[in-house]
Design a protein around this motif. Sequence first.
Motif, PDB file in Angstrom:
ATOM      1  N   GLU A  80       5.396  -3.535  -9.436  1.00 52.13           N
ATOM      2  CA  GLU A  80       5.298  -3.140  -8.031  1.00 52.13           C
ATOM      3  C   GLU A  80       4.228  -3.932  -7.275  1.00 52.13           C
ATOM      4  O   GLU A  80       3.948  -3.653  -6.120  1.00 52.13           O
ATOM      5  CB  GLU A  80       4.960  -1.655  -7.932  1.00 52.13           C
ATOM      6  CG  GLU A  80       6.010  -0.721  -8.492  1.00 52.13           C
ATOM      7  CD  GLU A  80       5.578   0.725  -8.355  1.00 52.13           C
ATOM      8  OE1 GLU A  80       5.893   1.332  -7.310  1.00 52.13           O
ATOM      9  OE2 GLU A  80       4.920   1.233  -9.278  1.00 52.13           O
ATOM     10  N   THR A 103      -0.771  -1.014  -8.759  1.00 48.16           N
ATOM     11  CA  THR A 103      -1.136   0.292  -8.208  1.00 48.16           C
ATOM     12  C   THR A 103      -2.394   0.773  -8.942  1.00 48.16           C
ATOM     13  O   THR A 103      -2.819   0.162  -9.929  1.00 48.16           O
ATOM     14  CB  THR A 103      -0.008   1.327  -8.399  1.00 48.16           C
ATOM     15  OG1 THR A 103       0.359   1.373  -9.788  1.00 48.16           O
ATOM     16  CG2 THR A 103       1.217   0.972  -7.562  1.00 48.16           C
ATOM     17  N   ARG A 114      -4.546   1.465  -4.608  1.00 47.79           N
ATOM     18  CA  ARG A 114      -3.218   1.304  -3.982  1.00 47.79           C
ATOM     19  C   ARG A 114      -2.312   2.400  -4.522  1.00 47.79           C
ATOM     20  O   ARG A 114      -1.936   2.382  -5.696  1.00 47.79           O
ATOM     21  CB  ARG A 114      -2.652  -0.079  -4.287  1.00 47.79           C
ATOM     22  CG  ARG A 114      -1.377  -0.412  -3.522  1.00 47.79           C
ATOM     23  CD  ARG A 114      -0.959  -1.853  -3.760  1.00 47.79           C
ATOM     24  NE  ARG A 114       0.257  -2.167  -3.007  1.00 47.79           N
ATOM     25  CZ  ARG A 114       1.335  -2.784  -3.508  1.00 47.79           C
ATOM     26  NH1 ARG A 114       1.344  -3.157  -4.780  1.00 47.79           N
ATOM     27  NH2 ARG A 114       2.384  -3.035  -2.757  1.00 47.79           N
ATOM     28  N   ARG A 131       0.794   3.188  -4.094  1.00 54.05           N
ATOM     29  CA  ARG A 131       2.225   2.919  -4.312  1.00 54.05           C
ATOM     30  C   ARG A 131       2.488   1.437  -4.113  1.00 54.05           C
ATOM     31  O   ARG A 131       1.656   0.690  -3.598  1.00 54.05           O
ATOM     32  CB  ARG A 131       3.085   3.712  -3.321  1.00 54.05           C
ATOM     33  CG  ARG A 131       2.738   3.419  -1.866  1.00 54.05           C
ATOM     34  CD  ARG A 131       3.798   3.875  -0.886  1.00 54.05           C
ATOM     35  NE  ARG A 131       3.368   3.731   0.493  1.00 54.05           N
ATOM     36  CZ  ARG A 131       3.331   2.590   1.188  1.00 54.05           C
ATOM     37  NH1 ARG A 131       3.684   1.456   0.607  1.00 54.05           N
ATOM     38  NH2 ARG A 131       2.939   2.568   2.455  1.00 54.05           N
ATOM     39  N   GLY A 132       3.690   1.009  -4.531  1.00 54.17           N
ATOM     40  CA  GLY A 132       4.130  -0.339  -4.197  1.00 54.17           C
ATOM     41  C   GLY A 132       4.646  -0.382  -2.769  1.00 54.17           C
ATOM     42  O   GLY A 132       4.570   0.594  -2.027  1.00 54.17           O
ATOM     43  N   GLY A 133       5.179  -1.523  -2.384  1.00 56.58           N
ATOM     44  CA  GLY A 133       5.725  -1.641  -1.028  1.00 56.58           C
ATOM     45  C   GLY A 133       4.714  -2.198  -0.045  1.00 56.58           C
ATOM     46  O   GLY A 133       3.814  -2.950  -0.406  1.00 56.58           O
ATOM     47  N   ASP A 134       4.863  -1.784   1.219  1.00 55.90           N
ATOM     48  CA  ASP A 134       4.027  -2.354   2.273  1.00 55.90           C
ATOM     49  C   ASP A 134       2.630  -1.753   2.275  1.00 55.90           C
ATOM     50  O   ASP A 134       2.269  -0.942   1.411  1.00 55.90           O
ATOM     51  CB  ASP A 134       4.704  -2.194   3.646  1.00 55.90           C
ATOM     52  CG  ASP A 134       4.882  -0.730   4.056  1.00 55.90           C
ATOM     53  OD1 ASP A 134       4.061   0.128   3.652  1.00 55.90           O
ATOM     54  OD2 ASP A 134       5.830  -0.437   4.811  1.00 55.90           O
ATOM     55  N   TYR A 164      -0.059   2.689   5.674  1.00 51.81           N
ATOM     56  CA  TYR A 164      -0.269   3.932   4.940  1.00 51.81           C
ATOM     57  C   TYR A 164      -0.248   5.166   5.836  1.00 51.81           C
ATOM     58  O   TYR A 164      -0.702   5.131   6.983  1.00 51.81           O
ATOM     59  CB  TYR A 164      -1.593   3.874   4.183  1.00 51.81           C
ATOM     60  CG  TYR A 164      -1.582   2.851   3.078  1.00 51.81           C
ATOM     61  CD1 TYR A 164      -0.728   2.986   1.986  1.00 51.81           C
ATOM     62  CD2 TYR A 164      -2.411   1.730   3.132  1.00 51.81           C
ATOM     63  CE1 TYR A 164      -0.703   2.043   0.978  1.00 51.81           C
ATOM     64  CE2 TYR A 164      -2.389   0.783   2.122  1.00 51.81           C
ATOM     65  CZ  TYR A 164      -1.534   0.944   1.042  1.00 51.81           C
ATOM     66  OH  TYR A 164      -1.500   0.003   0.052  1.00 51.81           O
ATOM     67  N   GLU A 197      -1.302   9.308   2.072  1.00 50.70           N
ATOM     68  CA  GLU A 197      -1.674   8.214   1.177  1.00 50.70           C
ATOM     69  C   GLU A 197      -3.155   7.854   1.324  1.00 50.70           C
ATOM     70  O   GLU A 197      -3.823   7.532   0.335  1.00 50.70           O
ATOM     71  CB  GLU A 197      -0.789   7.003   1.459  1.00 50.70           C
ATOM     72  CG  GLU A 197       0.650   7.228   1.013  1.00 50.70           C
ATOM     73  CD  GLU A 197       1.648   6.253   1.600  1.00 50.70           C
ATOM     74  OE1 GLU A 197       2.743   6.137   1.023  1.00 50.70           O
ATOM     75  OE2 GLU A 197       1.340   5.607   2.627  1.00 50.70           O
TER      76      GLU A 197
END
Length: 243
Positions: free
Chosen positions: A34, A37, A61, A63-66, A69, A73
């Motif tokens: 990812e 994280t 971090r 989570r993965g992705g952009d 936030y 988060e």
Amino acid sequence: MGRIIEICANSAQSCIEAEAGGARRVELCAGIPEGGTTPSYGEIRTAQALTSTLAIHLLIRPRGGDFLYTETEMRSMHYDLEMAKRLGIQGVVFGCLTAAGDLDTARMKRLMEAAAPLSVTCHRAFDLCRNPFETMEQLIDLGVDRILTSGQQPDAFRGIPLIAQLVRLAAGRIIIMPGCGIHAGNIAQIETQTNATEFHASARSIRHSRMTFRNENIPMGTSLTLSEFEMPQTDRRKVAALV
């Protein structure tokens, strides 16, 4: 001080390998598929217990992705920063962007305040920002210590032109740390052409499972690159070659 090699370590065992290879610092993370994280409390404690000379910087971090936030988060990130300070971690790594691709200075300021007095690296969220020069100045104003970047290219070798420009414009006010795709075969050229002094690399090999019974038909995740019987891990020989 000379060149500093930071290893992207995906486990406590990878931290052990990084130290054995001569690395001075690791970015400890989980979730490599990812893009990284925050690792577990147990992984962090084990890495600390089984290394002695290694500076550990913790990826924050959720989570993965952009890097846009939510407040939920952000709360998770604040709790992880509290944990990092309680455990005596030397540094943390994070970055926040707005929907428009600018640095989210308001959220970054909140995280900086929560992280103090730890060393702070802005991770490769920087590579997804709209204006790297404006973002670098904002990070300097916030008191961030370094920027991890591939020069807004798929790897740091192709990002040499921007990285060199950033190093020159930073003029010692912030550390520009090339990362992504750095290995023993290209680090010298990247160093020479950018004048960077810190470098971020994975130096991983595949560790094969010792399982003798294997059911290859049951994947535990969605990765298309590895089976459940192949695990990426820092390789001390690759670290030594970089150092």
